[in-house]
Structures are given as C-alpha cells and as structure tokens.
Design a protein around this motif. Structure first.
Motif, PDB file in Angstrom:
ATOM      1  N   LEU B 131       0.715  -1.528   0.080  1.00 49.62           N
ATOM      2  CA  LEU B 131      -0.683  -0.288  -0.079  1.00 49.62           C
ATOM      3  C   LEU B 131       1.207   0.931   0.125  1.00 49.62           C
ATOM      4  O   LEU B 131       1.818   1.421   0.699  1.00 49.62           O
ATOM      5  CB  LEU B 131      -0.939  -0.071   1.776  1.00 49.62           C
ATOM      6  CG  LEU B 131      -1.981  -1.290   1.514  1.00 49.62           C
ATOM      7  CD1 LEU B 131      -2.801  -1.247   2.490  1.00 49.62           C
ATOM      8  CD2 LEU B 131      -3.066  -0.790   0.405  1.00 49.62           C
ATOM      9  N   SER B 161      -1.904  10.182  -1.302  1.00 48.51           N
ATOM     10  CA  SER B 161      -2.790   9.177  -0.496  1.00 48.51           C
ATOM     11  C   SER B 161      -3.368   9.923   1.237  1.00 48.51           C
ATOM     12  O   SER B 161      -1.953  10.364   2.149  1.00 48.51           O
ATOM     13  CB  SER B 161      -1.833   8.715  -0.572  1.00 48.51           C
ATOM     14  OG  SER B 161      -2.230   6.552   0.614  1.00 48.51           O
ATOM     15  N   ILE B 164      -6.764   4.798   4.434  1.00 48.92           N
ATOM     16  CA  ILE B 164      -7.005   3.350   4.005  1.00 48.92           C
ATOM     17  C   ILE B 164      -8.511   2.736   4.664  1.00 48.92           C
ATOM     18  O   ILE B 164      -8.822   3.629   6.190  1.00 48.92           O
ATOM     19  CB  ILE B 164      -6.459   2.226   4.372  1.00 48.92           C
ATOM     20  CG1 ILE B 164      -5.315   2.038   4.093  1.00 48.92           C
ATOM     21  CG2 ILE B 164      -6.954   0.767   3.698  1.00 48.92           C
ATOM     22  CD1 ILE B 164      -4.875   2.038   2.558  1.00 48.92           C
ATOM     23  N   LEU B 183      -8.281   2.698  -0.914  1.00 50.00           N
ATOM     24  CA  LEU B 183      -7.055   4.007  -0.434  1.00 50.00           C
ATOM     25  C   LEU B 183      -8.015   5.149  -0.866  1.00 50.00           C
ATOM     26  O   LEU B 183      -8.041   5.214  -1.688  1.00 50.00           O
ATOM     27  CB  LEU B 183      -6.119   3.589  -1.972  1.00 50.00           C
ATOM     28  CG  LEU B 183      -4.974   2.620  -1.634  1.00 50.00           C
ATOM     29  CD1 LEU B 183      -4.404   2.692  -3.416  1.00 50.00           C
ATOM     30  CD2 LEU B 183      -4.361   2.798  -0.989  1.00 50.00           C
ATOM     31  N   GLY B 207      -3.551   1.482  -7.459  1.00 50.49           N
ATOM     32  CA  GLY B 207      -4.566   1.197  -6.591  1.00 50.49           C
ATOM     33  C   GLY B 207      -5.206   1.682  -8.339  1.00 50.49           C
ATOM     34  O   GLY B 207      -4.972   2.283  -9.266  1.00 50.49           O
ATOM     35  N   PRO B 227      -7.360  -1.264  -3.839  1.00 56.68           N
ATOM     36  CA  PRO B 227      -5.279  -1.053  -3.482  1.00 56.68           C
ATOM     37  C   PRO B 227      -4.964  -2.543  -4.469  1.00 56.68           C
ATOM     38  O   PRO B 227      -5.842  -3.752  -4.633  1.00 56.68           O
ATOM     39  CB  PRO B 227      -5.434  -1.425  -2.418  1.00 56.68           C
ATOM     40  CG  PRO B 227      -6.860  -1.105  -1.300  1.00 56.68           C
ATOM     41  CD  PRO B 227      -7.689  -1.619  -2.521  1.00 56.68           C
TER      42      PRO B 227
END
Lengths: 461, 344
Positions: B131, B161, B164, B183, B207, B227
């Motif tokens: 990730l 980013s 999550i 994500l 992703g 992801p």
C-alpha cells in the motif's frame, strides 16, 4: 528554532522558487511530501478520535432573521384576502406589530384600514395568513413552492448525518479538546475520546461557538501534547494547508488531505477558506501550515447558518475556523458558555447606495425593534465607524457576538444624529425550514427518538 | 514573415502527423518526475465503451493494461456486456473485448483484446504489492466524463494518499456492502475515471480507481481506489493460471459463542446504544465483571454504537474466541477480555 523546523522552513521556502525555473528538473512534490508526512507524524499525538453514543439525529438548518439586505415592498396581495385578514386580525396585535416593524405612526389618528396591511410586507403577511387561516395560505401550494426553491451554489442542501467517528485536537495539557460542533450534532448521551496511544476517556461537554462551528470537550487526563498555534493574521492566500483526521485512522498516522489557503477573512473574519478536501472524515481535525503549526480546525461553515456547510464537503470549498486568535473566547467556552453570531434584526434597502444603511424594516422581537426606529431611518455609524453602505453594515454586525454592546448612530430625515447603545442578540434558527427537513427525515427508517436510559436525559456526559 | 509562418506550420503539423488528430496540442517534453510518470504511463491505459441505453449509468470507463497478451483490468460495471464492450487504445485504435470472469468481491473484471491487432507497443503495468504510505503524492489517471474519446490523452489529477478505509463501506445507489478495503485519496474521482490507475511519484501502480463508494461513518462519497495489493491474486488466477489455495474448511461448529450479556433494547426505528440490562449468572460476561447499566462501546477495534451493531459483531465470533471489550461504567472507561463460551 529547532533543526526540524529549520529544515521544513528551508524546504517550504525553496520549493516554490525551484518551481519558477522550468528548465530545471523541478521535483518540488518530492520535497513537499516529506514535509507533509513530517507534519502529520508530529501532530499525530495531539489528535484524538471522538465517538458518540445515543442522542437524536438533529436536522441541519440555515439560520433565519439574518441582518438582511432586502426591501420590504408594500404587498401586492388581492383585496379580498386583505379584507378577510383584516376582519380576523386582533387590532392590538396589529398595532404592536406596526410599531415593531418600524412603520411610521398613523399621525392622523385614524383607525387602521385593510389597505394599511400592505405596509407590513409580504413576509409578515404570509405569516399572518398562515396564523389566521386566510385564503392566501394553501398548505399544498406552499409545499409545492418549497420544492421549487433554487438550490444552493453547489449541491442540494439536506445532508443526512451519520453518527460516525470524528476528530478533535488537544488544546491544553490538562485535557481540553477542541472539535467541530458537527461531532456533537446528535446531542449524544455519551462521548468517548480516544487518544493516539489508545487510552479512552469519557468526555464532558463544555461550551461552544456556533459562529465558528467549534465545541469544547474536557477529559480527565494530564500531560497531553499541545501543538503550537499559528497566527491566522499571518496566513497568506496560496500557502499550503494540511488537514488531518481520525475517522479512518484511529491510531498512528492520521489521514491527510492537502490543499492551499484559498481566501482569508471568511465568515465575517472567523475562518480561512481552503481547497483541501474537508468532510465528516476530518471535521474537527487541525488545519496546519508546513511548519506544523495549527491554523485552525476544519469545520463545516456557511454564511447562511450555524449548521450549514456540510453540503460543500470535498468540493474544494472548505473552512478552517481559526484558533490562534480566539484564546479569550475559548476561555468563555471552557466555562460552558455558548457563543452565537450577533443579530441586530434589521432589513436594509439595497437601492440605497450609501453612505449609511437605509432601514427598510425591523424583525419583530429583535434588538432593533425595541429602539423606536422607523422605516426610512439612516444607520450612519457603529461604534464610531461610519457605515459606508448596506453590505458594510452586514460585516460590521456579523463580526460581533451576541451579548456584545454596540453604539449605533442613526439619523431621521434632516434631524440631528442620535446614538443609542444596543445589546446584540443571537441569530434565531429558522423554524420553517426545520419543519420541512424534519418531515423529510422522519420518513427515513433509522430516524427516530432513541429510548433514553433513566437519568440519562439531558445529561451531557 | 513567410519563413516564420512556414516554421510555425511545420511545428504545428508535426504532432498532427504523429497523432493523426486534427486537434492535437503541441506539448513540450516532460521534465519533472510527475510529468515523466504521467507521460510514460498513459499508453498503458485504455478507454472502455460499453452497452448504453441504461438511465443514469455511464456507458464508459477506464482500464489498465496488465499483460502483454492484452489483458485489461477494469471495474465490473453493468455496461460491460459480451459483444458490446470496446477498448480504445492510446493510438485511437478500437478493439472488441473478450470478457473474463469477474472478481465479485471487489467488483473488478478482466477484459482481453488481441494485441497483434495494433502496432502500439503493449506496456503492461505491474500491480504494487504494498500500500502507499499515507501523505505521499499520488497521480490518478482516467477518462473522467469521457472527455477523451479517440486518441486524446486521459485526464491526470494529483493529490495525496489520505489513508485506508476498511469497514462500513457501501456502494452508492445499490446500498450494498463493498467487501474490501479502499485507498483514500484527495485526487478527485469522477464518473468515467473508475478503472483508471492510481500511481505514486516513484512510479508504482498502487490502486485501481473505484466506483462510487460511500462510508457509513460519514455518509459521504469517498474518492478512493481499490489497492493493487488486493488485486494480485485475481490477476494471477486469470492471467497466469495460478489457482489460489482455498482457505481451510470452516470448523464444524458455526454457531456463535455465548457471552451472557442481555442488552436494554426496547427496539424502535433507531437501535439504542448497547446498555447492559442484566448479565446471566455463570456467564463469560459475569466472570469479566460486566454489570447492569454498563455501556458497551467497543468490541476489539469495532465501535459498537447500538444494540444491533453489538449483536452483529458478537454473532461473528465462535466459542473460545477472546474479545477485548471496552465498556463505560459511570464516567470510567474499562477494558477486559471476554472469552466466549460454548452454546448450550
């Protein structure tokens, strides 16, 4: 200045300079992402997760009775309706309303006539027609009209709130937590605050500032890490703004949203506007500069009302209620006070270009309605500041809080200016809209009054 | 003067000849990491056009080329129908897509076109196993609002980013649970952008842009991607034929374990918070010390806001399971381990 601060500052200063030279391999983002991560990790221990239990879903509304720019034109209502209303209306009520609205007294001593009702304006006539069930008001038609109202600037209002986890920020080592009022909209019976290290506390709810969308909580903890505050007056449009949240990151590094300061001086000088995504996923979380100093809290705000603004989530229009300049107000909230934006209760004529603001009407029950002011009076100064025009009046009053006293200078015709001290009131919330929204949300299966435990009712703990 | 015009014309015509498009813009060569990354990745993405005619459902999406044999990964949308799904490559060539079985849990599907039918070099993207770190910049590529139709480039948006999201996710409109993790990013994810690629600045494909998913925590739409780490098993299965080892057989006893907590639940349209009405004598809850009027707030790391949520979480655990229970008594927050007993 500590070494980390110095590094961050150098990065922050050099990155935009590099970007101006297109011939170089300008990887300013690579520098910036390390700054962003550094700030997120540094602030993480001061971020808390707020969860609420119980309470009832509240309907988010706009405020009514703003100090408005609007002309109360004489009504063009049908004669039969006027006559019908005149036959039913209580003459004492009419006389009182007449005075409250600032209408000139009937100098000839004649009694009221049906035609006089036109002077009350459409807004009051609408209210009276509903009250006395006179022909003008047709509930079915009114509902239809509500549906035809133009929508807000971006999305349809009427956001349905979920009772999800929210974010708060430690503002004192002994357990004061600042968050968004949004987190407490349900009036929960239990508030649980979880620190970044996993320790959980029940929180006591203290005061709030509805004009800034901030609320305070207290937990019984000691030695909590308090972040540094930035001076919001030094914020510049275009500087980076980093927003952190705990909804999707209960511990460890918080969620990160990045943007810039889009405007300063928003919501009557109480907020910065940012283009970073703000939503229920980070309301109550801090908005930070690249040095990791707190500019304020991400909150839903709107010029139209204390509970509005959620409709704009993730739209590029977000608000940061500033913290660095409100220390005295936070102290008042710690004592349990609720602060509201000030309301004078006047409508002013938009056709009057200034100087001064020309009174077009008074809201019944407002501070302005108790001063003997009349339609056509000119408001010339507030606390010695000359009122330049109608818009200026709005900003002068809007920047104040309920309970504050202001000296207002008025002028009638060619008479001498007169000054009066007025205690400003709180903006009343809109009743009509609240009803409409309640009807909508009552149809939803998950909306209803939860059963209260004995002794829990009204208890804020 | 004539010389200037001739030069300008030559400059203007050069990209036209290359792209075969009457309205291509001239572009300088990429310089920065971000510019280079976008320029290098765009030919690995495709526009997807599918069955139309359904109200409110866009018949277009984006896809990612994931193998040299012409496999394309995209979202498993209603518009993906056999014989009606077309793929438009970066050079503008159109290819009919063959449909492979979908991955229903994450709502993605592989398509396949014939790579020999194009002269465009096929450069598949490799799904990242990890990730992305929260706070890293990402770039999101996709065909938002079908702004690109022929050989025009897809849209690139940047953001960071954000984190999550793992639970409480549901598809908008359908109100069906989405059973994976997402994500989160602050790069915008608009209709048509779904099925596109999310990359980090170091060039990793992390992703696949998701469709409209909401969170029950926020009641808001999430700008999010599936992801790549979670897509690798599906890609291995249908591209390389690697059949995953099935999970071990579920244990014979599937009834939930007992805890002995009876909640104060008067029902109603909105389930009340999980207050304890009474604790059964000799039960695991009694051994832990849970009492009447305690409020259960968390089981494991799942927050329990109502009686309904309490029962949902408890019913997923079998006898013998140890659950960390967080509960409130007065103003105190207490914790303890509850060992579920066997059902009688």
């Amino acid at each position: 200045m500590r070494p980390l601060d110095a590094t961050l500052l150098v990065l922050a200063l050099t990155s935009p300079l590099l970007a101006q030279d297109p011939a170089r391999d300008t990887d300013e983002l690579l520098d910036l992402e390390n700054v962003v991560i550094g700030v997120a990790d540094r602030l993480a221990p001061s971020l808390v997760r707020i969860e609420t239990f119980g309470g009832a879903r509240r309907v988010l509304t706009d405020d009514s009775g703003l100090d408005r720019i609007g002309n109360l034109e004489p009504s063009k209502l049908d004669k039969e309706v006027l006559d019908a209303l005149f036959a039913k209306i209580d003459p004492f009520e009419l006389a009182e309303l007449w005075t409250q609205l600032g209408l000139p007294p009937k100098s000839d001593g004649k009694p009221f006539e049906a035609e006089d009702l036109r002077q009350l304006g459409d807004r009051e006539l609408d209210r009276l027609c509903r009250k006395y069930q006179v022909g003008r008001y047709d509930p079915a038609k009114a509902k239809e009209d509500d549906g035809k109202k133009p929508l807000g600037p971006l999305v349809q209002p009427g956001f349905l709130q979920a009772q999800g986890a929210s974010t708060g920020l430690v503002i004192s080592a002994d357990g004061w937590i600042a968050t968004s009022r949004f987190a407490l909209n349900f009036d929960p019976s239990t508030i649980l605050v979880t620190l970044a290290d996993g320790r959980a506390f029940t929180a006591r709810r203290a005061g709030e500032d509805t004009s800034r969308g901030i609320a305070l909580l207290k937990i019984e903890a000691q030695d909590l890490p308090v972040p540094a505050l930035a001076d919001p007056k030094a914020a510049a449009v275009g500087q980076w703004a980093i927003v952190l949240g705990r909804t999707f990151a209960p511990t460890g590094r918080p969620t990160v949203q990045l943007g810039i300061v889009s405007a300063t001086d928003r919501i009557f000088g109480r907020a910065l506007q940012i283009d970073a995504n703000t939503s229920p996923a980070n309301y109550g979380g801090p908005v930070l500069d690249v040095q990791g100093r707190v500019l304020g809290l991400a909150v839903p705000l709107s010029p139209t009302g204390r509970d509005a603004g959620v409709d704009w989530y993730d739209s590029g229009i977000g608000f940061c209620a500033t913290l660095g300049d409100v220390a005295p107000l936070l102290e008042r909230q710690k004592r349990g006070e609720t602060l509201h934006r000030a309301w004078l209760g006047v409508a002013v004529d938009p056709k009057h270009m200034g100087p001064g603001a020309l009174l077009a009407g008074l809201a019944p029950g407002s501070p302005a309605s108790k001063l003997g002011w009349l339609r056509g009076d000119l408001l010339t100064a507030i606390d010695g500041v000359p009122v330049r025009n109608s818009f200026h009046l709005q900003t002068l009053i809007g920047a104040r809080l309920a309970g504050e006293k202001v000296a207002i200078t008025t002028k009638r015709g060619d008479g001498e200016p007169a000054s009066v001290e007025v205690m400003l009131a709180a903006v009343p919330a809109a009743e009509r809209k609240e009803q409409t929204r309640s009807e909508e949300s009552a149809q939803l299966p998950w909306d209803g009054d939860p059963p209260q435990k004995d002794g829990e009712k009204g208890q804020r703990r | 003067m004539n010389h200037v015009i001739a030069t300008s014309l030559a400059l203007a015509l050069a990209p036209l000849a290359a792209q075969g498009s009457p309205y291509a813009f001239a572009e300088r060569a990429p310089l920065t990491r971000l510019e280079t990354l976008i320029d290098r990745t765009l030919p690995s993405l495709v526009k997807i056009h599918g069955a139309s005619g359904l109200q409110n459902i866009e018949p277009y999406a984006t896809g990612v080329i994931v193998s040299a044999e012409g496999h394309v990964l995209t979202l498993d949308l209603v518009m993906i129908q056999p014989g009606q799904t077309r793929i438009v490559l970066a050079d503008g060539s159109v290819h009919l897509a063959e449909l492979l079985p979908p991955e229903p849990r994450l709502g993605v599907r592989l398509l396949k076109f014939d790579p020999k039918a194009t002269t465009l070099p096929i450069r598949p993207l490799e799904p990242a196993a990890e990730l992305p770190e929260t706070g890293r910049f990402v770039v999101s590529l996709g065909n938002a609002f079908r702004l690109a139709e022929f050989s025009e480039k897809l849209s690139a948006c940047t953001g960071v980013s954000s984190g999550i999201a793992t639970t409480g996710l549901r598809y908008r409109l359908a109100d069906v649970a989405y059973e994976g993790r997402l994500l989160l990013t602050d790069a915008p994810n608009n209709p048509g952008h779904g099925g596109g690629a999310l990359l980090t600045l170091d060039g990793r494909w992390v992703g696949l842009n998701a469709r409209m998913v909401e969170s029950t925590e926020t009641n808001t739409l999430l700008s999010a991607a599936i992801p790549c780490a979670d897509l690798r098993a599906y890609l291995d299965r249908w591209i390389r034929g690697i059949v995953p080892v099935p999970p071990p057989e579920a244990v014979a006893d599937v009834s939930p374990g007992t805890h002995g907590i009876v909640l104060f639940d008067r029902g109603g349209r909105r389930s009340p918070p999980a207050y304890v009405e009474r604790v059964e004598p000799g039960s695991p809850a009694e051994s832990l010390g849970i009492r009447r009027d305690d409020l259960i707030v968390r089981i494991g790391d799942r927050t329990v806001r109502s009686c309904v949520e309490f029962h949902a979480v408890m019913s997923a655990h079998r006898a013998g399971a140890t659950l960390r229970v967080t509960y409130k008594r007065g103003d105190e927050v207490l914790q303890g381990d509850l060992v579920l007993g066997a059902s009688r």
